[in-house]
Enzyme design. Sequence first.
Site, short mmCIF file in Angstrom:
data_model
loop_
_atom_site.label_atom_id
_atom_site.label_comp_id
_atom_site.label_asym_id
_atom_site.label_seq_id
_atom_site.Cartn_x
_atom_site.Cartn_y
_atom_site.Cartn_z
CB CYS A 168 -19.23 1.83 31.46
SG CYS A 168 -19.00 0.59 32.73
CG HIS A 176 -14.29 2.84 33.67
ND1 HIS A 176 -14.48 3.43 32.45
CD2 HIS A 176 -15.12 1.74 33.67
CE1 HIS A 176 -15.38 2.74 31.75
NE2 HIS A 176 -15.78 1.73 32.47
CD GLU A 189 -13.60 6.73 31.48
OE1 GLU A 189 -13.18 7.44 30.55
OE2 GLU A 189 -13.09 5.64 31.79
N1 PCA Z 1 -17.88 -2.19 33.41
C1 PCA Z 1 -18.35 -2.31 32.05
C2 PCA Z 1 -19.84 -2.45 32.15
C3 PCA Z 1 -20.11 -2.78 33.58
C4 PCA Z 1 -18.86 -2.48 34.29
O1 PCA Z 1 -18.69 -2.51 35.52
C5 PCA Z 1 -17.85 -1.21 31.12
O2 PCA Z 1 -16.75 -0.68 31.37
O3 PCA Z 1 -18.51 -0.89 30.14
#
Ligand code: PCA
Length: 196
Positions: free
Chosen positions: A137, A161, A77
Amino acid sequence: MKILLTGFKPFGKNSSNPTLKLIEELKKRRKENIDTLNLEVVYGLDGEKAVERIRDTQPNLVLSFGLAGGREAVCLETRAVNSRDSHMRDNQGQIFTNEKISDGPLFYETNLNVEHLQKSINLRNFMISTSAGTYVCNDVYYQELDYIYQNHLNILCGFIHIPYIESNNGMPFLEFEIVYQLVSTIIDLILEEYDV
Ligand code: PCA
């Protein structure tokens, strides 16, 4: 060389969160000084905990990980936006619609060299993403970058991610070992480039 890795506990309909296994395995298998932090999936609080750990331990590199069910690739990201906006409750039952995280800037960009990573990694299961969403996140990523930039710290920070690691109602997934190797390569490249 000190590295802080953060992961999240399960949330929503997910009964597990592969980011916890990922950061544990990285700590076990890699040779650097790795500290891990398991976050609760709570707006505000998780970012505060991450910032507190950064302040206390002053790592050279912070990599935070989140599960993004539905994605097909490991995604670096590039930015965090100043927004909380999701229909999904956090693990304390909080829900936010179109609210700001703070009075800070609209967004922050990672201080990692994204272009270098993009050029050096096999793009089969890896993607650069410009949206970490507007759920927890993104909330944690924004608070980490805010702390680092506002205090002019020499700490590298990125957010990754990852997809599901097993079959889940026909959703896309990548085997754990593929995710692990990709992430480990990303860490190698960062360390190599910055010589930290
Ligand atoms: N994914 C979520 C929050 C916790 C996680 O593992 C997100 O993408 O915001």
